[in-house]
Design an enzyme around this catalytic site. Sequence first.
Site, mmCIF file in Angstrom:
data_model
loop_
_atom_site.group_PDB
_atom_site.id
_atom_site.type_symbol
_atom_site.label_atom_id
_atom_site.label_comp_id
_atom_site.label_asym_id
_atom_site.label_seq_id
_atom_site.Cartn_x
_atom_site.Cartn_y
_atom_site.Cartn_z
ATOM 1 N N ASP A 1 -7.058 4.206 -4.440
ATOM 2 C CA ASP A 1 -7.698 4.074 -3.117
ATOM 3 C C ASP A 1 -8.300 5.456 -2.860
ATOM 4 O O ASP A 1 -8.575 6.201 -3.821
ATOM 5 C CB ASP A 1 -6.655 3.676 -2.047
ATOM 6 C CG ASP A 1 -7.291 3.312 -0.705
ATOM 7 O OD1 ASP A 1 -7.852 2.215 -0.585
ATOM 8 O OD2 ASP A 1 -7.250 4.141 0.235
ATOM 9 N N LYS B 1 0.871 -1.181 0.000
ATOM 10 C CA LYS B 1 0.000 0.000 0.000
ATOM 11 C C LYS B 1 0.901 1.221 0.000
ATOM 12 O O LYS B 1 2.039 1.164 0.446
ATOM 13 C CB LYS B 1 -0.878 0.009 1.259
ATOM 14 C CG LYS B 1 -2.112 0.869 1.128
ATOM 15 C CD LYS B 1 -3.279 0.097 0.538
ATOM 16 C CE LYS B 1 -4.479 0.971 0.314
ATOM 17 N NZ LYS B 1 -5.683 0.193 -0.026
#
Length: 446
Positions: A166, A126
């Site tokens: 995201d 991430k």
Amino acid sequence: MEQKIQEFMELVKARNSHEPEFLQAVQEVAETVLPYIAGQEIYSGKNILLRMVEPERAITFRVSWVDDQGEIHVNRGYRIQMNSAIGPYKGGLRFHPSVNMSILKFLAFEQVFKNSLTTLPMGGGKGGSDFDPKGKSDAEIMRFCHNFMAELCRHIGPNTDVPAGDIGVGAREIGYLFGMYKKIRNEFTGVLTGKGLSWGGSLIRPEATGYGTVYFAQSMLETKRDSFNGKKVVISGSGNVAQYAAEKVLHLGGTVLTLSDSSGYIHDKEGIDEEKLAHVMYLKNEKRVRISEYIEKYPNAEFHAGEKPWNVVCDVALPCATQNELDGDDAKALLANGCMAVAEGANMPSTPEAVSAFHESKILFAPGKASNAGGVATSGLEMSQNSLRISWTREEVDERLKGIMKNIHDVCVSYGTEGNYVNYVKGANIAGFVKVADAMLAQGVV
Ligand SMILES: NC(=O)C1=CN([C@@H]2O[C@H](COP(=O)(O)OP(=O)(O)OC[C@H]3O[C@@H](n4cnc5c(N)ncnc54)[C@H](OP(=O)(O)O)[C@@H]3O)[C@@H](O)[C@H]2O)C=CC1
Ligand SMILES: O=C(O)CCC(=O)C(=O)O
């Protein structure tokens, strides 16, 4: 076992004491996975979970950029490469002022389990930045994305690490990021997912997280011989995940009563139908304004400033905004109002107190790492299409997505059944762990 879990958490806390979200995510996994490991000889003495909580690599970097007035700004960029035992690192990029090491490590850690559940060969990662895209012009977003990628491109690649979107990173940002990667590396590869359809994207990727969340909830309802038909559904958020969760609920005959953003929520008692949802998409994806503008066009709806939608009477709740947006009191309100199922579209939106309340009352509860895995699964399908240099039809991708979500549901049931109740948190954590742990065992101590 209590003591073992406590000792494990003491070790993790000693190293990560200023990272509350990361510790929260690890605690939940430790509570379910350590008791499982204790009964499995092959994992004995291998410290696998301890190895999994340490990122393989955590990169931070400076991102300088120039605004439309010529002023120079500095943000911090990150990429957490958490675990590559079963495939290249894979996971989104978040641009939001709250982004820090704790939030990205919790997201990267969850991603490892989620990606494993998809059964596709993807490790977990991430990244993102504390850059705030709100109120920025297109040109400013482009300059930021280009400068962000100018550094990130050294650390990623189609066989190394494949980022995606995201919060705050959608189709526009992926375009700018891809453009700079291609320019610097001089290669056209599937280094990012969520790409535009004319340059390597996959049909259904924009819809996949929201659709997948609803497919998962549908499978849970089916275990009670029930369905979305006629259900009142409360959704938080109004971004990518919330929009397509709402769309799929409508396809399945449910009524969507709420959507929200960080300024408050809208409650439309008549239901947010397809036409109203199209207006939300216009407000959020094109005009890029606050959700409160909804009531200018639909004055029968209410806007509740600064509030969350969890007091609205519903059958199903889909938290699709952000972490820890649904606390213990919110859970009590949902339960008191007769809510029978909660499926997380966001990552870790329910606090531990909320999750305990759902489990104690034995309602259907799906943790994000299982129920929102449709997004990354379809990213995996985008990677496959890029490698094969083909494009599947909408129907083909949707069928695969449905199959993957059903499979994740079923594996959670097989690892999470406790008497006549399915603890989907336990099921997701153990099922996600096993595949990664077995790969780590096979690869030795690296
Ligand atoms: N996109 C994807 O494919 C996937 C996303 N997820 C998760 O789903 C969630 C939503 O992501 P996505 O829809 O892509 O992001 P978007 O940026 O498209 O939308 C985010 C939404 O959440 C709201 N939100 C963000 N922060 C807060 C906050 N602190 N309080 C209240 N509302 C907030 C935003 O409101 P505002 O505009 O006011 O900030 C917006 O409505 C995240 O948890 C993400 O990690 C999970 C799997 C895949
Ligand atoms: O599609 C991806 O690679 C990432 C999706 C994501 O960030 C997530 O599942 O939280």
